[in-house]
Design a protein around this motif. Structure first.
Motif, PDB file in Angstrom:
ATOM      1  N   THR A   1     -24.919  13.012   5.068  1.00  0.00           N
ATOM      2  CA  THR A   1     -24.106  13.058   3.847  1.00  0.00           C
ATOM      3  C   THR A   1     -23.451  14.420   3.629  1.00  0.00           C
ATOM      4  O   THR A   1     -22.789  14.620   2.620  1.00  0.00           O
ATOM      5  CB  THR A   1     -24.960  12.703   2.611  1.00  0.00           C
ATOM      6  OG1 THR A   1     -26.050  13.635   2.506  1.00  0.00           O
ATOM      7  CG2 THR A   1     -25.492  11.282   2.709  1.00  0.00           C
ATOM      8  N   TRP A   2     -23.619  15.343   4.565  1.00  0.00           N
ATOM      9  CA  TRP A   2     -22.998  16.662   4.474  1.00  0.00           C
ATOM     10  C   TRP A   2     -21.478  16.514   4.435  1.00  0.00           C
ATOM     11  O   TRP A   2     -20.896  15.788   5.228  1.00  0.00           O
ATOM     12  CB  TRP A   2     -23.445  17.501   5.674  1.00  0.00           C
ATOM     13  CG  TRP A   2     -22.932  18.902   5.715  1.00  0.00           C
ATOM     14  CD1 TRP A   2     -23.152  19.873   4.798  1.00  0.00           C
ATOM     15  CD2 TRP A   2     -22.153  19.493   6.747  1.00  0.00           C
ATOM     16  NE1 TRP A   2     -22.564  21.048   5.191  1.00  0.00           N
ATOM     17  CE2 TRP A   2     -21.930  20.834   6.403  1.00  0.00           C
ATOM     18  CE3 TRP A   2     -21.618  19.019   7.946  1.00  0.00           C
ATOM     19  CZ2 TRP A   2     -21.210  21.719   7.181  1.00  0.00           C
ATOM     20  CZ3 TRP A   2     -20.899  19.895   8.730  1.00  0.00           C
ATOM     21  CH2 TRP A   2     -20.699  21.219   8.352  1.00  0.00           C
ATOM     22  N   ARG A   3     -20.845  17.183   3.512  1.00  0.00           N
ATOM     23  CA  ARG A   3     -19.396  17.031   3.316  1.00  0.00           C
ATOM     24  C   ARG A   3     -18.546  17.753   4.355  1.00  0.00           C
ATOM     25  O   ARG A   3     -17.328  17.622   4.343  1.00  0.00           O
ATOM     26  CB  ARG A   3     -19.021  17.473   1.917  1.00  0.00           C
ATOM     27  CG  ARG A   3     -19.634  16.574   0.873  1.00  0.00           C
ATOM     28  CD  ARG A   3     -19.260  17.014  -0.519  1.00  0.00           C
ATOM     29  NE  ARG A   3     -20.012  16.258  -1.497  1.00  0.00           N
ATOM     30  CZ  ARG A   3     -19.463  15.362  -2.295  1.00  0.00           C
ATOM     31  NH1 ARG A   3     -18.177  15.133  -2.260  1.00  0.00           N
ATOM     32  NH2 ARG A   3     -20.222  14.700  -3.139  1.00  0.00           N
ATOM     33  N   GLY A   4     -19.157  18.492   5.248  1.00  0.00           N
ATOM     34  CA  GLY A   4     -18.406  19.220   6.266  1.00  0.00           C
ATOM     35  C   GLY A   4     -18.007  18.407   7.480  1.00  0.00           C
ATOM     36  O   GLY A   4     -17.250  18.883   8.326  1.00  0.00           O
ATOM     37  N   HIS A   5     -18.492  17.169   7.575  1.00  0.00           N
ATOM     38  CA  HIS A   5     -18.125  16.316   8.712  1.00  0.00           C
ATOM     39  C   HIS A   5     -16.740  15.719   8.517  1.00  0.00           C
ATOM     40  O   HIS A   5     -16.378  15.353   7.404  1.00  0.00           O
ATOM     41  CB  HIS A   5     -19.071  15.113   8.827  1.00  0.00           C
ATOM     42  CG  HIS A   5     -20.489  15.443   9.119  1.00  0.00           C
ATOM     43  ND1 HIS A   5     -20.901  16.063  10.259  1.00  0.00           N
ATOM     44  CD2 HIS A   5     -21.612  15.206   8.400  1.00  0.00           C
ATOM     45  CE1 HIS A   5     -22.211  16.206  10.231  1.00  0.00           C
ATOM     46  NE2 HIS A   5     -22.666  15.696   9.105  1.00  0.00           N
ATOM     47  N   PRO A   6     -15.992  15.533   9.615  1.00  0.00           N
ATOM     48  CA  PRO A   6     -14.820  14.663   9.521  1.00  0.00           C
ATOM     49  C   PRO A   6     -15.304  13.265   9.130  1.00  0.00           C
ATOM     50  O   PRO A   6     -16.390  12.846   9.533  1.00  0.00           O
ATOM     51  CB  PRO A   6     -14.247  14.658  10.935  1.00  0.00           C
ATOM     52  CG  PRO A   6     -14.820  15.880  11.597  1.00  0.00           C
ATOM     53  CD  PRO A   6     -16.161  16.107  10.950  1.00  0.00           C
ATOM     54  N   PRO A   7     -14.542  12.531   8.322  1.00  0.00           N
ATOM     55  CA  PRO A   7     -15.021  11.224   7.853  1.00  0.00           C
ATOM     56  C   PRO A   7     -15.081  10.165   8.964  1.00  0.00           C
ATOM     57  O   PRO A   7     -14.177  10.060   9.779  1.00  0.00           O
ATOM     58  CB  PRO A   7     -14.001  10.831   6.788  1.00  0.00           C
ATOM     59  CG  PRO A   7     -12.792  11.651   7.077  1.00  0.00           C
ATOM     60  CD  PRO A   7     -13.244  12.891   7.780  1.00  0.00           C
ATOM     61  N   VAL A   8     -16.172   9.427   9.000  1.00  0.00           N
ATOM     62  CA  VAL A   8     -16.357   8.240   9.849  1.00  0.00           C
ATOM     63  C   VAL A   8     -17.304   7.309   9.113  1.00  0.00           C
ATOM     64  O   VAL A   8     -17.950   7.702   8.142  1.00  0.00           O
ATOM     65  CB  VAL A   8     -16.947   8.556  11.247  1.00  0.00           C
ATOM     66  CG1 VAL A   8     -15.996   9.341  12.099  1.00  0.00           C
ATOM     67  CG2 VAL A   8     -18.286   9.213  11.160  1.00  0.00           C
TER      68      VAL A   8
END
Length: 150
Positions: A103-110
């Motif tokens: 759930t970390w917001r630093g990932h590109p969305p998938v």
């Protein structure tokens, strides 16, 4: 940020060069070294500079409690490694750390994650099964697990 049953709030941040000393200490543990190591300067430089991945540090009360590697893909991301110190194994912190990383917001969305587990690592097989990841059999000699986010 995530609160969990093992106490404290978990924060997620990127691995940095200052983490190298405690990571090397963790990997003096024969289990971590066998399953995920050995770590060396080449590994360090890779995780510090690769734009397609992130090694994430999960922190509780200013102390690292997990190290989780992620590789970002256009359709799905991969959990490449999960390490917790020997003193916290089987405490539930690995489950909490994985949820915090997903759930970390630093990932590109998938909407999908995958993990590969070596057949000689029954603890990791059990871990992903307990987390509700679907087992898709063996691919290229590794157990494949997938999680679809809702």
């Amino acid at each position: 940020m995530l609160s969990g049953r093992t106490g404290g709030v978990l924060l997620v941040r990127r691995f940095c060069r200052d983490d190298w000393d405690w990571v090397q200490e963790w990997f003096r543990d024969p289990v971590l070294d066998q399953e995920l190591g050995p770590l060396d300067d080449e590994w360090l430089e890779h995780v510090l500079t690769d734009p397609g991945s992130a090694e994430l540090v999960v922190i509780r009360e200013s102390e690292p409690v997990a190290l989780v590697g992620c590789v970002w893909g256009p359709i799905e991301h991969t959990v490449s490694d999960i390490a917790v110190p020997r003193s916290l194994r089987r405490s539930g912190v690995g489950s909490l750390a994985l949820r915090a990383v997903l759930t970390w917001r630093g990932h590109p969305p998938v909407s999908r994650w995958v993990a590969y587990v070596h057949p000689s690592n029954p603890a990791a097989f059990g871990f992903f099964t307990e987390q509700g990841w679907e087992h898709f059999g063996i691919d290229d000699g590794m157990h494949t697990f997938r999680l679809v986010l809702t």
